[in-house]
Write an enzyme that holds these catalytic residues in place. Structure first.
Site, PDB file in Angstrom:
ATOM      1  N   ASP A   1      32.091  34.257   6.836  1.00  0.00           N
ATOM      2  CA  ASP A   1      32.217  35.635   6.322  1.00  0.00           C
ATOM      3  C   ASP A   1      31.547  36.697   7.207  1.00  0.00           C
ATOM      4  OD1 ASP A   1      33.413  34.398   4.147  1.00  0.00           O
ATOM      5  OD2 ASP A   1      32.396  35.612   2.657  1.00  0.00           O
TER       6      ASP A   1
ATOM      7  N   CYS B   1      38.516  31.346   4.010  1.00  0.00           N
ATOM      8  CA  CYS B   1      37.926  30.225   4.740  1.00  0.00           C
ATOM      9  C   CYS B   1      38.769  28.958   4.754  1.00  0.00           C
ATOM     10  CB  CYS B   1      36.534  29.934   4.206  1.00  0.00           C
ATOM     11  SG  CYS B   1      36.411  29.845   2.428  1.00  0.00           S
TER      12      CYS B   1
ATOM     13  N   LYS C   1      29.188  23.514   6.405  1.00  0.00           N
ATOM     14  CA  LYS C   1      30.251  23.696   5.412  1.00  0.00           C
ATOM     15  C   LYS C   1      31.537  22.977   5.824  1.00  0.00           C
ATOM     16  CE  LYS C   1      33.194  27.405   3.572  1.00  0.00           C
ATOM     17  NZ  LYS C   1      33.254  28.836   3.218  1.00  0.00           N
TER      18      LYS C   1
ATOM     19  N   HIS D   1      34.686  22.461   3.026  1.00  0.00           N
ATOM     20  CA  HIS D   1      35.610  23.243   2.192  1.00  0.00           C
ATOM     21  C   HIS D   1      37.086  22.961   2.513  1.00  0.00           C
ATOM     22  CE1 HIS D   1      36.102  27.287  -0.185  1.00  0.00           C
ATOM     23  NE2 HIS D   1      36.487  26.214  -0.862  1.00  0.00           N
TER      24      HIS D   1
ATOM     25  N   HIS E   1      27.587  33.830   3.809  1.00  0.00           N
ATOM     26  CA  HIS E   1      28.308  33.895   2.533  1.00  0.00           C
ATOM     27  C   HIS E   1      27.304  34.151   1.406  1.00  0.00           C
ATOM     28  CE1 HIS E   1      31.062  32.747  -0.690  1.00  0.00           C
ATOM     29  NE2 HIS E   1      32.034  32.607   0.204  1.00  0.00           N
TER      30      HIS E   1
ATOM     31  N   ASP F   1      34.778  32.535  10.624  1.00  0.00           N
ATOM     32  CA  ASP F   1      36.063  32.029  10.114  1.00  0.00           C
ATOM     33  C   ASP F   1      37.032  33.152   9.757  1.00  0.00           C
ATOM     34  OD1 ASP F   1      34.535  32.822   7.932  1.00  0.00           O
ATOM     35  OD2 ASP F   1      34.858  31.004   6.759  1.00  0.00           O
ATOM     36  N   HIS F   2      36.530  34.354   9.505  1.00  0.00           N
ATOM     37  CA  HIS F   2      37.368  35.526   9.222  1.00  0.00           C
ATOM     38  C   HIS F   2      36.462  36.743   9.142  1.00  0.00           C
ATOM     39  CE1 HIS F   2      35.809  35.022   5.192  1.00  0.00           C
ATOM     40  NE2 HIS F   2      36.295  33.794   5.160  1.00  0.00           N
TER      41      HIS F   2
ATOM     42  N   LYS G   1      37.886  40.744   4.622  1.00  0.00           N
ATOM     43  CA  LYS G   1      38.165  39.402   4.108  1.00  0.00           C
ATOM     44  C   LYS G   1      39.245  39.441   3.029  1.00  0.00           C
ATOM     45  CE  LYS G   1      35.894  35.674   1.516  1.00  0.00           C
ATOM     46  NZ  LYS G   1      34.602  35.171   0.979  1.00  0.00           N
TER      47      LYS G   1
END
Length: 609
Positions: free
Chosen positions: A67, A106, A165, A167, A321, A373-374, A398
């Site tokens: 994030d 994500c 992480k 996910h 995050h 990741d973004h 996001k």
């Protein structure tokens, strides 16, 4: 022997003094021999970067934030956030300024990163609004037939590790089959969260699912309680001919729903906020103030164990995050509240990892990559406090499939002695490009049995190629194509076409406040006909919509982009959607638990193994 390559001039002068005359053929042969000798000497004295690459396989260290906004880092323009260690990577390496994630959330972004493929190809998308995996105990996840770069590098003799992480799913049919586990996708070693850090892990007001579930359970409780009271009153007054059994069952159901609304928060904490080492749960639930030191200890332990290489280590930070778990010595130190504290703590973690590389003598033999990741979350607000990232000059954030703020991310590569220090590249690149890049560096080849959307970045990083191999990039929101970009190389123009955009709330706000993220479909998105056109090379903030009146080649651009979209869509094959309802609901029999369910509580270790 008068034509020795190191003494051509001496030979000619001696020949002249001795009255020796050479014909043209002899002179040409002597010159050719001298030239070959000089080239051999030069190559021996100054081996090129490409020769270094061809004779050695680097260690590979991939660092991914969660994030993080591109505008949160000093080397990308932030002069109020302290990120000296990430900035040092950029100074000593190559910085990408048009680095794009394949999704703005994500789960799909990370699936694309690991496989080099748009997430729509692997089914790591939804069509009903479930945009990421919702539970650890859900059956969806990265399909077993997908090939990750970890799997390929493991086959080439690399030690492969993932710390942090995941996910991307865990189980398929039972709580221990671990069909989606990192160890089933090419990693030798895993330590971290099989799910994701969430606000719900700390019972935050910024909630991913707890508040919504509590509201639904409370509503159902009220309905069943009203039914029970109505039936009971009807029974007692003889107005409703009913037995006591429906009254009792509806009353019991109402009580269970009320209890559920009180305990759902604790259920989420135990169900999703856990740490695993390989296949074993080590903490359930997590002790958050211990997590950062444990992650760093685990990274150091992996690097020391595998320092004789080659290794691939993917450090997938839990930062930044929500709930922004931050150690006490970083609290209140930044100019940007808790979010800034968390960013600066993550930068410190990067510095600790770089120090470990130095101490173990791994710096020059290790390719490092840093990204997010973004984009940062704009909707993570409480009152006047912002708990999400800043995306710099770029619009959106996001969850927005097309706007630059949701998909433009940091991209930094460092490999001392190979990649030129301080190089800045403005060509379009993608997180998906890491797949073919590391695969080819490891001496392997990308799979030929599937479409790989990523491109090898090495020629661009070394400076042997002027342009990216990406002419077009597609931008999805779930399974819906929202935008596409066209790099018109001969004109030096970067066109961006938006087919669908979210409706910002309130109007003109730049985000979807009041929601967790902007939607991908339905009444809260706009379908544009004709599509919106921007020239990112002149307007990176996407503020000036081009029209046929203002842009002479408007229709030509639209035709070319839509042709590329059609060609891209012809390469897609139908696959099961892993994030749709059936694969994305909590199933108790899939729930990982370190004790007999539902007694999911344990603390099995305090440090790395």
């Amino acid at each position: 022997n008068r034509c020795a390559p190191c003494s051509l001039n001496l030979m000619l002068s001696q020949a002249a003094s001795e009255g020796i005359v050479f014909n043209s053929l002899q002179i040409r042969l002597c010159f050719r021999s001298w030239l070959a000798g000089m080239l051999a000497v030069l190559l021996a004295l100054a081996p090129s970067a490409s020769s270094n690459i061809s004779t050695s396989r680097p260690n590979i260290l991939l660092l991914m934030a969660d994030d993080l906004g591109i505008g949160d880092i000093g080397c990308y323009g932030n002069n109020t956030m302290r990120t000296p260690n990430i900035d040092r990577l950029a100074e000593d390496g190559v910085k990408l300024t048009q680095h794009i994630s394949a999704a703005s959330l994500c789960t799909p972004s990370r699936a694309a990163f690991l496989t080099g493929r748009y997430p729509v190809r692997s089914g790591m998308v939804s069509s009903i609004g479930y945009r990421v995996l919702q539970w650890t105990g859900a059956s969806g996840g990265l399909p077993t037939n997908e090939t990750t770069f970890a799997k390929i590098l493991k086959e080439k003799g690399y030690a492969t590790g993932l710390i942090g992480k995941w996910h991307l799913g865990l189980n398929c049919e039972s709580a221990s089959d671990h069909c989606h586990h990192p160890l089933h996708h090419g990693f030798d070693h895993f330590y971290g969260m099989p799910f994701s850090l969430m606000g719900d892990c700390a019972h935050w007001e910024l909630s991913e699912k707890r508040v919504n579930l509590e509201q639904k359970l409370n509503f159902l409780f009220q309905v069943l309680a009203l039914v029970a009271l109505t039936l009971a009153a009807g029974k007692l007054t003889h107005l409703i001919p009913v037995s006591w059994m429906p009254v009792i069952w509806s009353a019991l159901s109402a009580v269970l729903l009320l209890a559920g609304s009180y305990f759902v928060g604790a259920l989420i904490v135990h169900a999703d906020c856990l740490l695993m080492r390989n296949h074993t749960i080590t903490e359930q639930p997590m002790r958050f103030q211990k997590t950062t030191p444990l992650i760093l200890q685990e990274v150091a332990s992996f690097l020391k164990r595998n320092k004789h290489g080659p290794f691939l280590l993917f450090v997938s930070f839990l930062h930044v995050h929500i709930p922004l778990i931050t150690m006490e010595n970083f609290l209140g130190k930044s100019l940007h509240g808790l979010y800034g504290d968390n960013v600066e703590e993550m930068d410190w973690m990067v510095g600790q990892i770089l120090d470990t590389l130095d101490m173990e003598g791994l710096t020059n033999s290790t390719l490092i990559y840093f990204t997010s990741d973004h984009g940062g979350s704009l909707e993570n607000q409480l009152g006047n406090s912002q708990y999400g990232g800043w995306n710099g000059i770029y619009k959106g954030g996001k969850g927005m499939g097309g706007w630059e703020g949701g998909i433009r991310v940091p991209g930094i590569f460092r490999w001392p002695g190979v990649l030129p220090a301080g190089r800045v590249i403005g060509e379009p690149t993608s997180l998906m490009d890491v797949f073919p890049t590391v695969v080819q560096l490891a001496g392997s080849e990308v799979p030929q049995d599937r479409v790989i959307d990523g491109q090898d970045l090495l020629p661009l990083l070394l400076g042997t190629a002027q342009h990216s191999d990406h002419e077009f990039l597609m931008h999805y929101c779930e399974g819906f194509l929202h935008a596409a970009r066209w790099h018109q190389r001969d004109k030096g123009t970067m066109w961006k076409v938006h087919f669908v955009t979210p409706v910002f709330q309130p109007e003109g706000a730049g985000a979807c406040y009041g929601r967790k993220v902007c939607p991908c479909f339905g009444e809260k998105v706009l379908h544009h006909d004709p599509p919106l056109l921007f020239d990112l090379s002149r307007d990176p903030s996407e503020t000036h919509v081009l029209t046929p009146a203002s842009e002479p080649v408007f229709y030509q651009v639209m035709e070319r982009v839509q042709q590329a979209v059609r060609e891209h869509q012809r390469t897609l094959s139908p696959v099961p959607l892993q994030l749709d309802r059936l694969g994305n609901i909590w199933r108790p029999w899939l729930q990982p638990c370190c004790g007999p369910f539902p007694l999911c509580w344990c603390l099995r270790e305090d440090g790395p193994q």
